[in-house]
Design an enzyme around this catalytic site. Structure first.
Site, mmCIF file in Angstrom:
data_model
loop_
_atom_site.group_PDB
_atom_site.id
_atom_site.type_symbol
_atom_site.label_atom_id
_atom_site.label_comp_id
_atom_site.label_asym_id
_atom_site.label_seq_id
_atom_site.Cartn_x
_atom_site.Cartn_y
_atom_site.Cartn_z
ATOM 1 C CG HIS A 109 41.025 91.487 1.703
ATOM 2 N ND1 HIS A 109 41.763 92.110 2.676
ATOM 3 C CD2 HIS A 109 40.289 92.462 1.111
ATOM 4 C CE1 HIS A 109 41.493 93.411 2.678
ATOM 5 N NE2 HIS A 109 40.597 93.654 1.724
ATOM 6 C CG ASP A 111 38.844 95.300 -1.863
ATOM 7 O OD1 ASP A 111 38.974 94.858 -0.713
ATOM 8 O OD2 ASP A 111 39.415 96.338 -2.263
ATOM 9 C CG HIS A 260 44.187 95.116 -0.268
ATOM 10 N ND1 HIS A 260 43.503 94.749 -1.400
ATOM 11 C CD2 HIS A 260 43.240 95.581 0.583
ATOM 12 C CE1 HIS A 260 42.212 94.979 -1.240
ATOM 13 N NE2 HIS A 260 42.018 95.484 -0.025
ATOM 14 N NE ARG A 275 37.989 100.058 -0.138
ATOM 15 C CZ ARG A 275 37.395 99.380 -1.114
ATOM 16 N NH1 ARG A 275 36.292 99.828 -1.657
ATOM 17 N NH2 ARG A 275 37.905 98.250 -1.533
HETATM 18 C C1 OGA Z 1 39.959 98.289 1.694
HETATM 19 C C2 OGA Z 1 40.926 97.803 2.675
HETATM 20 C C3 OGA Z 1 42.739 98.548 4.052
HETATM 21 C C4 OGA Z 1 43.136 99.747 4.826
HETATM 22 O O1 OGA Z 1 39.655 99.483 1.725
HETATM 23 O O2 OGA Z 1 39.511 97.489 0.864
HETATM 24 O O3 OGA Z 1 41.174 96.636 2.744
HETATM 25 O O4 OGA Z 1 44.296 100.116 4.767
HETATM 26 N N1 OGA Z 1 41.515 98.743 3.417
HETATM 27 O O5 OGA Z 1 42.294 100.301 5.519
HETATM 28 MN MN MN Z 2 40.119 95.564 0.996
#
Ligand code: OGA
Ligand code: MN
Length: 294
Positions: A109, A111, A260, A275
């Site tokens: 996906h 974000d 990702h 994050r």
């Molecule tokens: C995000 C995600 C992936 C992870 O933070 O947007 O997709 O590695 N994380 O936790």
């Molecule tokens: Mn993500």
């Protein structure tokens, strides 16, 4: 002169940056060198950096304005003191998740593309990592577009798709949403399938996420067949790099030209990421040349 070192991680994308302490305000020439490397490699990894939440926010702000997290399944920020920070974790405290996405796979996906102005970037900072599992992968969507067979480029030229808002990448329904049975009726923003990156001016394939996606104006079965082809092409291993997390890694990615995903991991071990997201602008269709100073 900047003292940073840029070491590519994989042929497709990703570079490791060393020679900088991210807890301190970045010197102008270091920031410029990091931005150049980011533009060239799309995803940057910094190792061995332990940042407090305010330090993570300050660092993120050197790339733009913070964009608060989208609604999580529990309806309130994970960190009440720092609502701008999102927590990605499988850990539960008194039976309540301290973060999002659990321990399962997070499918490919980009974000928050279900809104009109998705974040341009995000940072993920590893505060606790499992001994194995939970690897994260990024894919280069400039490369995906550039290598697309001519007939597929033709098939998507000028077209838009629905980016469904219903489910997150771990398959959980977002708060306030209801199940979608027909992707043509999915709630969410409509974005061009090929976008122009506002800074580099390059064309990138812009897929968002596969579930409930729909290419506007096509019969549903044609849309599904075309999306399946696009997704299979875009997520080929040669367009990706794999991040095996080490404690205190910090990753910065460009959310406008990458996808990702994350592997599942052992539910009995803990993984905690803090994050941030950086505000973006509305997507620009690739055909719309001349609208940006690229
Ligand atoms: C995000 C995600 C992936 C992870 O933070 O947007 O997709 O590695 N994380 O936790
Ligand atoms: Mn993500």
């Amino acid at each position: 002169m900047s003292s940073i070192t840029v070491t590519p991680i994989a042929p497709a994308l990703g570079a490791e940056i060393s020679g900088v302490d991210l807890r301190k305000p970045l010197a102008a020439d270091d920031l410029a060198a990091i931005k150049r490397a980011w533009s060239d490699h799309l995803v940057l990894r910094f190792r061995g950096q332990l940042l407090s939440d305010p330090e993570l926010m300050a660092l993120s702000r050197s790339f733009g304005e913070l964009d608060p997290p989208g609604p999580n399944p529990y309806g309130k920020p994970f960190l009440t003191e720092f609502p701008e920070i999102n927590v990605i974790s499988n850990v539960k405290k008194d039976g309540v998740p301290i973060g999002n996405l659990g321990d399962g796979e997070a499918v490919w996906h980009c974000d928050m593309t279900y809104i009109e102005t998705p974040p341009m970037a995000a940072m993920l900072h590893a505060l606790d990592v499992p001994p194995s599992g939970g690897d994260t992968y990024w894919a280069n969507m400039y490369m995906a577009y550039e290598t697309l067979p001519a007939e597929l480029k033709q098939a998507i030229a000028g077209r838009r798709a629905i980016h469904d808002a219903t489910y997150n990448s771990a398959g959980m329904m977002r708060k306030g949403m209801k199940e979608v049975t027909d992707p043509r009726e999915a709630p969410g923003a409509h974005h061009p399938l090929v976008v122009r990156h506002p800074e580099t001016g390059r064309a990138a394939l812009y897929l968002g996420r596969r579930r409930n996606s729909y290419i506007l104006g096509l019969p549903l079965d044609e849309s599904n067949a075309l999306l399946d082809e696009l997704w299979a092409h875009a997520t080929q291993p040669e367009f990706t790099f794999r991040q095996e997390w080490k404690l205190h890694d910090l990753i910065l990615w460009d959310n406008r030209c990458t996808l990702h995903r994350r592997d599942a991991f052992d539910p009995s071990v803990s993984r905690i990421m803090h994050r941030t997201q950086i505000k973006g602008i509305a997507t620009i269709p690739y055909e719309q040349a001349g609208t940006v100073a690229a």
